[in-house]
Write a protein that holds these residues in place. Structure first.
Motif, PDB file in Angstrom:
ATOM      1  N   VAL A 239     -22.624 -29.049 115.615  1.00 36.61           N
ATOM      2  CA  VAL A 239     -22.341 -28.440 114.311  1.00 36.61           C
ATOM      3  C   VAL A 239     -23.570 -28.397 113.404  1.00 36.61           C
ATOM      4  CG1 VAL A 239     -19.910 -29.089 114.380  1.00 36.61           C
ATOM      5  CG2 VAL A 239     -21.565 -30.671 113.365  1.00 36.61           C
ATOM      6  N   GLY A 240     -24.681 -28.964 113.839  1.00 36.64           N
ATOM      7  CA  GLY A 240     -25.863 -28.937 112.988  1.00 36.64           C
ATOM      8  C   GLY A 240     -27.075 -29.529 113.677  1.00 36.64           C
ATOM      9  N   THR A 241     -28.259 -29.147 113.196  1.00 31.08           N
ATOM     10  CA  THR A 241     -29.513 -29.700 113.715  1.00 31.08           C
ATOM     11  C   THR A 241     -30.394 -30.130 112.546  1.00 31.08           C
ATOM     12  OG1 THR A 241     -30.539 -27.503 113.792  1.00 31.08           O
ATOM     13  CG2 THR A 241     -29.478 -28.292 115.805  1.00 31.08           C
ATOM     14  N   ILE A 242     -31.156 -31.182 112.770  1.00 29.19           N
ATOM     15  CA  ILE A 242     -32.079 -31.723 111.762  1.00 29.19           C
ATOM     16  C   ILE A 242     -33.455 -31.787 112.380  1.00 29.19           C
ATOM     17  CG2 ILE A 242     -32.528 -33.634 110.177  1.00 29.19           C
ATOM     18  CD1 ILE A 242     -29.562 -34.489 110.738  1.00 29.19           C
ATOM     19  N   ILE A 260     -30.091 -27.329 109.608  1.00 32.31           N
ATOM     20  CA  ILE A 260     -29.346 -26.091 109.832  1.00 32.31           C
ATOM     21  C   ILE A 260     -27.898 -26.463 110.107  1.00 32.31           C
ATOM     22  CG2 ILE A 260     -29.125 -24.007 111.235  1.00 32.31           C
ATOM     23  CD1 ILE A 260     -32.063 -24.222 111.906  1.00 32.31           C
ATOM     24  N   MET A 261     -27.014 -26.125 109.168  1.00 30.80           N
ATOM     25  CA  MET A 261     -25.592 -26.441 109.299  1.00 30.80           C
ATOM     26  C   MET A 261     -24.896 -25.241 109.929  1.00 30.80           C
ATOM     27  SD  MET A 261     -26.219 -29.306 108.051  1.00 30.80           S
ATOM     28  CE  MET A 261     -24.586 -29.955 108.372  1.00 30.80           C
ATOM     29  N   GLN A 262     -24.716 -25.304 111.229  1.00 32.05           N
ATOM     30  CA  GLN A 262     -24.220 -24.167 111.990  1.00 32.05           C
ATOM     31  C   GLN A 262     -22.798 -23.760 111.617  1.00 32.05           C
ATOM     32  OE1 GLN A 262     -24.648 -25.577 115.970  1.00 32.05           O
ATOM     33  NE2 GLN A 262     -26.874 -25.784 115.828  1.00 32.05           N
ATOM     34  N   THR A 263     -22.006 -24.687 111.122  1.00 32.95           N
ATOM     35  CA  THR A 263     -20.602 -24.383 110.821  1.00 32.95           C
ATOM     36  C   THR A 263     -20.366 -24.077 109.343  1.00 32.95           C
ATOM     37  OG1 THR A 263     -20.151 -26.752 110.560  1.00 32.95           O
ATOM     38  CG2 THR A 263     -19.779 -25.789 112.740  1.00 32.95           C
TER      39      THR A 263
END
Length: 414
Positions: A239-242, A260-263
């Protein structure tokens, strides 16, 4: 019965001595342990308890609605708000009405049930929490409150345990401080880093509630063997990458990070925008009971997927996903250090301290005020004590995962 007497009787339910639900000594001890580790127990009473509570289950809906609404309005903070949870634990009809009354944290600014930890925070005043680190056990406990209380009876929201791997580090996130099993119903997700500690992936235990965001997420199996319960979610969803910028020569100042908050779509911070808000966990006791007969059958076709990725993202992270960046600090000539205005919530200088704001461009039509709003801030206030304040559109789970990334060793970034 007066409201005060009613609340008192609900409190007695917690200890197993009330007239609403009589439990044995073992059941009472189990209930007390769960309430100390959870925001709220996300499970229904057994059929036997429903029979014992029949006189409460048969209350007129109008009267029951009025009672629960008064209780919800009178108990606005923890630990008193646990009474609202007790109302939802009486029987199925009470739970249904309680869930109808309780609003999301974004709407009411309160945390009640475990699903509240997966829902966006309030838009105005942030939720103020703190994290306690235990170096001996490699655990990190997230509590609700400004600072630790003297009696150490703070409300535990989430717990994480660091597990070192050959290729990186995992932070297992759970609702309970003593159960970090991926096969447990208390498991809510994990944070995984690469070898250098420069990139982290946030995995959720349940799929995104937004179908469009679901296409952007990756899923992988949680178990290498057959599941203990066929209704426990078996996958992790990305659901996200840092990402942390490399700073081997230490010439770029403090850490620089991007999330990046994919959801979460970037439209959520635009005027009139909304963020995806789950209403329940994928696994519930209702689903388990309804499929109990099916679970008796052995599934001979179950495959072991291990930890391999089941599906790749339909599209890469784009302008549609919300991107967060750390707010640039300013250099203080007198103190000879980098400074940020934490508004009194951070008191100790640390490389881990940061503030996150939205990274948007003009095409997104986001107001300047919204661009400058601090969505998440994290910082040190004492030995192994850190504060965490988060805003909409982040949830407690997402904010906690981002903060956990700051604890991992990053020799190439500082």
């Amino acid at each position: 019965m007066s409201l005060k007497s009613f609340v008192r009787e609900l409190r007695e339910m917690k200890d197993g001595i009330g007239s609403i639900s009589k439990r044995g000594e073992e059941g009472s001890r189990h209930w007390r342990n769960r309430t100390m580790s959870h925001i709220a127990p996300d499970q229904e009473p057994s059929p036997l308890e429903l029979i014992q509570q029949g006189r409460w289950a048969n209350l007129p809906p109008e009267l029951l609605l009025d009672i629960i609404r008064r209780v919800e309005e009178s108990e606005t903070s923890w630990p008193a708000r646990a009474v609202v949870v007790f109302c939802a634990s009486v029987c199925r009809s009470w739970r249904t009405i309680t869930k109808e009354i309780i609003r999301t944290p974004e709407q009411c600014g309160r945390l009640t049930f475990p699903i509240s930890l997966k829902q966006p925070g309030p838009r105005e005043s942030p939720f103020q929490c703190f994290i306690r680190r235990d170096r001996a056990t490699s655990t990190y406990l997230l509590y609700f409150g400004l600072v630790p209380s003297e009696d150490e009876k703070d409300k535990l929201l989430l717990a994480a345990k660091r597990v070192r791997r050959a290729a990186g580090t995992d932070f297992i996130i759970s609702l309970a401080a003593d159960d970090f099993s991926r096969a447990s119903s208390t498991y809510v997700g994990k944070l995984r880093s690469n070898f250098l500690g420069t990139k982290f992936s946030i995995y959720d235990s349940q799929p995104p509630c937004d179908p469009a965001a679901r296409q952007n997420s990756r899923s992988s199996r949680r178990f290498r063997s057959k599941q203990v319960s066929p209704r426990v979610p078996a996958c992790n969803y990305s659901v996200g990458t840092i990402s942390y910028e490399l700073n081997v020569l230490r010439t770029r100042g403090p850490r620089r990070m991007q999330c990046i908050m994919q959801t979460i779509p970037v439209s959520s911070i635009q005027e009139g925008g909304t963020a995806p808000t789950p209403t329940s966990f994928t696994y519930s006791l209702d689903d388990h009971l309804s499929s109990m007969s099916d679970s008796m059958r052995k599934d001979s076709t179950t495959k072991d997927f291990g930890s391999k990725i089941q599906s790749e993202p339909a599209v890469r992270a784009s302008d549609e996903s919300l991107v967060l960046k750390n707010k640039a600090p300013r250099w203080h000539e007198q103190l000879q250090c980098w400074c940020l205005n934490f508004r009194g919530r951070v008191t100790v200088a640390s490389v881990k301290n940061f503030q996150l704001v939205a990274a948007v461009d003009q095409s997104h039509n986001v107001s300047v005020e919204e661009q400058e709003k601090v969505i998440l801030q994290f910082g040190k206030i004492g030995k192994d004590i850190f504060t965490m304040d988060y805003h909409y559109p982040l949830s407690a789970f997402q904010a906690f995962a981002i903060c956990l990334s700051s604890f991992d060793t990053k020799p190439a970034c500082e």
